[in-house]
Design a protein around this motif. Sequence first.
Motif, PDB file in Angstrom:
ATOM      1  N   ALA A 123     -41.916 -14.646  18.766  1.00 50.97           N
ATOM      2  CA  ALA A 123     -41.571 -13.298  19.215  1.00 50.97           C
ATOM      3  C   ALA A 123     -41.648 -12.309  18.060  1.00 50.97           C
ATOM      4  O   ALA A 123     -42.116 -11.173  18.220  1.00 50.97           O
ATOM      5  CB  ALA A 123     -40.178 -13.298  19.831  1.00 50.97           C
ATOM      6  N   THR A 124     -41.189 -12.740  16.891  1.00 52.21           N
ATOM      7  CA  THR A 124     -41.266 -11.868  15.714  1.00 52.21           C
ATOM      8  C   THR A 124     -42.721 -11.562  15.350  1.00 52.21           C
ATOM      9  O   THR A 124     -43.065 -10.429  15.006  1.00 52.21           O
ATOM     10  CB  THR A 124     -40.554 -12.535  14.534  1.00 52.21           C
ATOM     11  N   PRO A 151     -42.637  -9.200  23.584  1.00 54.47           N
ATOM     12  CA  PRO A 151     -41.793 -10.308  24.054  1.00 54.47           C
ATOM     13  C   PRO A 151     -40.569  -9.784  24.794  1.00 54.47           C
ATOM     14  O   PRO A 151     -40.287  -8.575  24.797  1.00 54.47           O
ATOM     15  CB  PRO A 151     -41.400 -11.010  22.758  1.00 54.47           C
ATOM     16  N   ALA A 152     -39.857 -10.677  25.415  1.00 56.32           N
ATOM     17  CA  ALA A 152     -38.609 -10.302  26.075  1.00 56.32           C
ATOM     18  C   ALA A 152     -37.574  -9.866  25.037  1.00 56.32           C
ATOM     19  O   ALA A 152     -37.617 -10.279  23.868  1.00 56.32           O
ATOM     20  CB  ALA A 152     -38.073 -11.476  26.898  1.00 56.32           C
ATOM     21  N   ASP A 153     -36.653  -9.015  25.475  1.00 53.05           N
ATOM     22  CA  ASP A 153     -35.655  -8.472  24.541  1.00 53.05           C
ATOM     23  C   ASP A 153     -34.757  -9.551  23.950  1.00 53.05           C
ATOM     24  O   ASP A 153     -34.270  -9.416  22.828  1.00 53.05           O
ATOM     25  CB  ASP A 153     -34.794  -7.424  25.251  1.00 53.05           C
ATOM     26  N   ASP A 154     -34.519 -10.629  24.722  1.00 58.63           N
ATOM     27  CA  ASP A 154     -33.605 -11.668  24.245  1.00 58.63           C
ATOM     28  C   ASP A 154     -34.283 -12.735  23.409  1.00 58.63           C
ATOM     29  O   ASP A 154     -33.632 -13.670  22.950  1.00 58.63           O
ATOM     30  CB  ASP A 154     -32.900 -12.334  25.432  1.00 58.63           C
ATOM     31  N   GLN A 155     -35.586 -12.619  23.175  1.00 64.58           N
ATOM     32  CA  GLN A 155     -36.305 -13.600  22.362  1.00 64.58           C
ATOM     33  C   GLN A 155     -36.229 -13.218  20.892  1.00 64.58           C
ATOM     34  O   GLN A 155     -36.512 -12.076  20.535  1.00 64.58           O
ATOM     35  CB  GLN A 155     -37.769 -13.706  22.791  1.00 64.58           C
ATOM     36  N   GLY A 156     -35.856 -14.195  20.055  1.00 61.48           N
ATOM     37  CA  GLY A 156     -35.755 -13.934  18.620  1.00 61.48           C
ATOM     38  C   GLY A 156     -36.389 -15.009  17.774  1.00 61.48           C
ATOM     39  O   GLY A 156     -36.126 -15.080  16.575  1.00 61.48           O
ATOM     40  N   ASN A 157     -37.256 -15.864  18.373  1.00 67.43           N
ATOM     41  CA  ASN A 157     -37.893 -16.926  17.604  1.00 67.43           C
ATOM     42  C   ASN A 157     -39.045 -16.371  16.778  1.00 67.43           C
ATOM     43  O   ASN A 157     -39.364 -15.172  16.817  1.00 67.43           O
ATOM     44  CB  ASN A 157     -38.378 -18.051  18.525  1.00 67.43           C
TER      45      ASN A 157
END
Length: 442
Positions: free
Chosen positions: A73-74, A64-70
């Motif tokens: 993405a995990t 995932p993109a570096d700024d994704q934290g949902n």
Amino acid sequence: MDLSEQPEIVQQAFAFVLQGWDLAKGWLLSPAAWSQFAILILAYLLAVLISRKLKPSLTRLFTPADDQGNIFATARRFILIFLPLIMPLLAYGLTGLGESITRSIFGSGEVIAFGKRIFLFLAARIFVTDIIKDGFLKLLGKFVLVPVAALNAVGLLELATTRLDAMVVPLGNLSFSLLFAIRFAVVGGIIFWFGRWSNDQSSTFISKQEEMRPATRELASKAAEIAIFGAAVLFLMNIMGISLTSLAVLGGAIGVGLGFGLQKIASNFISGVILLLEGQATVGDYVELDGGEAGTIVKMTARAAILETYDGRWIVVPNEDFITTRVVNYSDSGSANRYEAPFSVSYDTDINLVPGIVEAAVAKHSEVLSDPYPPDCELRSFGDSGVNFAVEFWVNGIDDGRHKFTSDVLFLVWNALKENNIEIPYPQRVVELKGEIRTTSQ
């Protein structure tokens, strides 16, 4: 070779060597075995080739993109961890297809079954060395999972479990097999590791609930910890077939222990629960005890509270001390505190002007509050060298550590007095000489 006079373990080892040699000769002289060896090599090469083609594509797909934290993405990052297992699992699957073919043609598949177990061993080894990061799980995998996979690969797992199950360990009126003890240790370790992980996750989640009071968050965290590990104990005993009615004897023993040697621990535990329920002292508060201990509460455990002083030291204070002794709570988590800064002016000053000048100067400080009271300059006494004043002011927090409220206020008072040409006195003495002063000539 006659080994009748040798120890039994030597005879058994030699018997295993003979069995292995006979099996190897059978494989070397059998066309079916050669075909199975060829299938194993082919499956391995295909698995290596396919995994090299798949890994870059799967890495791009699941990264995932570096700024994704949902949560998605995990989950994608979690899947990426298992990419090193592609090769041995592909080889295992391809070998399974080859096994079905050889058994349908030759009616046997011992060699290819051995190869499947080897690929499982490789998967277990990669899983332990490259995927597991937790220290405890890595240790468990290194000394349990990998040896079990190795024994399974050489076909000795069933024999080893039978021998371990036959070895009985006596313990008073109880007895259990060595295999049961190993299973109990492994299963117990995994369950309590999972309990620790669940407790960390629940504590992190609870600590983020800003709408809850700090004391409520601490109480919820401790309640979750007790519930998780209590459930882990019951679950472990149920899995291992231990009757829960046996806990009555254990509970009686613990009760006797609490009544005699553990009463202090029990007292501190109950005191900690009371503190969390009342919320009169919680994490973030600056407290001072009768014994002289003072600092900010950084952690509250089941037994004690951890105070951090402004010089970086940690003080462990039993929870019972917060209940049985006098505690001054300065509440560094938001309540206002009053301080005063003393100063003096010369007797030549018009002291009626001093309060207005000083109060206006102190009110300019960004941390000084106007509520509950604005700065208040009071005349305290007439000293030997000057007129003594003190300015009282209210601030949020403690005048120590990162805060220097009194020092800042004294700077403001000094500058205000200088700007208005008001002299700050220093000690002066008048010396009166009586009698004739005699001088000596050279």
